[in-house]
Design an enzyme around this catalytic site. Structure first.
Site, PDB file in Angstrom:
ATOM      1  CG  ASP A 176     -10.739   3.025  -5.461  1.00  0.00           C
ATOM      2  OD1 ASP A 176     -10.349   4.213  -5.520  1.00  0.00           O
ATOM      3  OD2 ASP A 176     -11.453   2.590  -4.555  1.00  0.00           O
ATOM      4  CG  ASN A 222     -10.995  -1.983  -4.484  1.00  0.00           C
ATOM      5  OD1 ASN A 222     -11.084  -0.789  -4.753  1.00  0.00           O
ATOM      6  ND2 ASN A 222     -11.732  -2.563  -3.562  1.00  0.00           N
ATOM      7  CG  HIS A 279     -12.520  -2.996   0.135  1.00  0.00           C
ATOM      8  ND1 HIS A 279     -13.260  -4.056   0.615  1.00  0.00           N
ATOM      9  CD2 HIS A 279     -13.357  -2.264  -0.636  1.00  0.00           C
ATOM     10  CE1 HIS A 279     -14.497  -3.982   0.142  1.00  0.00           C
ATOM     11  NE2 HIS A 279     -14.586  -2.895  -0.622  1.00  0.00           N
ATOM     12  CG  HIS A 318     -11.540   5.415   0.148  1.00  0.00           C
ATOM     13  ND1 HIS A 318     -11.140   5.103  -1.133  1.00  0.00           N
ATOM     14  CD2 HIS A 318     -12.290   4.368   0.569  1.00  0.00           C
ATOM     15  CE1 HIS A 318     -11.607   3.909  -1.453  1.00  0.00           C
ATOM     16  NE2 HIS A 318     -12.319   3.448  -0.437  1.00  0.00           N
ATOM     17  CG  HIS A 329     -15.675   4.293  -1.282  1.00  0.00           C
ATOM     18  ND1 HIS A 329     -15.365   3.003  -0.888  1.00  0.00           N
ATOM     19  CD2 HIS A 329     -16.996   4.464  -0.992  1.00  0.00           C
ATOM     20  CE1 HIS A 329     -16.454   2.438  -0.365  1.00  0.00           C
ATOM     21  NE2 HIS A 329     -17.455   3.294  -0.427  1.00  0.00           N
TER      22      HIS A 329
HETATM   23 FE   LIG Z   1     -12.415   0.856  -4.080  1.00  0.00          FE
HETATM   24 FE   LIG Z   2     -13.554   1.821  -0.836  1.00  0.00          FE
END
Ligand SMILES: [Fe+2]
Ligand SMILES: [Fe+2]
Length: 275
Positions: A17, A49, A77, A160, A185
């Site tokens: 991420d 992210n 997200h 995730h 995640h």
């Molecule tokens: Fe993340």
């Molecule tokens: Fe996440």
């Protein structure tokens, strides 16, 4: 683990991420040397992210593509920035968990080719334990794999998910049917990378790419701490500091579709980056 240097092995770097500007700068400045050093054929990164810590936008995605990433996966997200709705429909290199219910924009599976022409298929799935109640990732994985043939090449799953148990279970459920299942995640890299008995490379979480030191999974401790102490909604700011790039390097056999090796990657940038 040592590498098989024969011609039928492809090397894929999967980056965890990417969190905001510090994460994007880390990728921009550290990816090229890694590609050269490790003779990497293909790069994937989780971008849920990438835009300010929450979601992905056309600019943040383009910055990662320009840095040398070929495929972007996402997670819970993905919808945080409204631009993502159109972006995911327009650019098939950016995928979201395939087990969102029907009607969600974009797709959850993409097949790309290495410069030498080997196909590689990336599948994105979301867990359901302590996560949004999406469709069953196990049955969705079965459905996707039923639709893939040899022309889709090695398969890599970005799962995730929050719970270690769900990640292990899907890893073992898909063992021998995919080249690798990498968890994302939680933003913290786990040290349990291995090749499962059936030949699938597995790791519970590949970690995040962003400011780690003094942060709570990328968020400034002042804000995160206030949230935990007060239980009130608090606006999150990204942490300042020296960003890390975390991920895994996978070697996959294009003949068998199985893994040859999995190695954790964890490097720090040589300077501090503000969010
Ligand atoms: Fe993340
Ligand atoms: Fe996440």
């Amino acid at each position: 683990m040592s590498g098989n240097l024969e011609g039928n092995v492809i090397r894929v770097l999967f980056i965890g991420d990417v969190v905001g500007r510090p994460g994007r700068v880390a990728v921009r400045e550290m990816l090229d040397p890694l590609i050269d050093r490790d003779r990497i054929d293909l790069v994937a990164a989780n971008a849920e992210n990438a835009a300010g810590g929450f979601g992905v936008t056309p600019d943040s995605a383009q910055e990662l593509f320009d840095a040398g990433v070929h495929v972007l996966t996402t997670g819970n997200h993905v919808w945080d920035k409204k631009e993502a709705l159109e972006l995911l429909d327009e650019d098939e290199r950016i995928i979201r968990p395939a087990n969102y219910p029907p009607g969600a924009p974009g797709g959850g599976v993409v097949t790309v080719r290495t410069p030498a022409g080997s196909p590689v298929t990336i599948v994105n799935l979301s867990g359901r334990v302590f996560m949004d109640s999406v469709d069953c990732p196990f049955r969705k994985a079965d459905e996707i794999l039923r639709g893939l043939g040899t022309e889709h090449g090695c398969v890599i799953v970005d799962f995730h998910a929050e719970a270690t148990s769900e990640k292990r279970a899907l890893g073992l459920y898909l063992d021998g049917r995919v080249g690798a299942l990498v968890g994302t995640h939680t933003h913290i890299q786990t040290a349990d990378e291995r090749i499962l008995p059936g030949g699938t490379a597995y790791i519970t979480d590949i970690g995040m790419t962003g400011n780690e030191e003094g942060s709570v999974i990328g968020i400034d401790m002042k804000a995160a701490g206030r949230r935990f102490l007060s239980q009130m909604p608090v606006r999150f700011n990204l942490a300042k500091g020296v960003p890390d790039l975390n991920g895994v390097l996978l070697e996959l056999d294009t003949e068998s579709g199985k893994a040859v090796s999995i190695q954790r990657v964890s490097r720090s940038l040589d300077r501090s980056v503000s969010p």
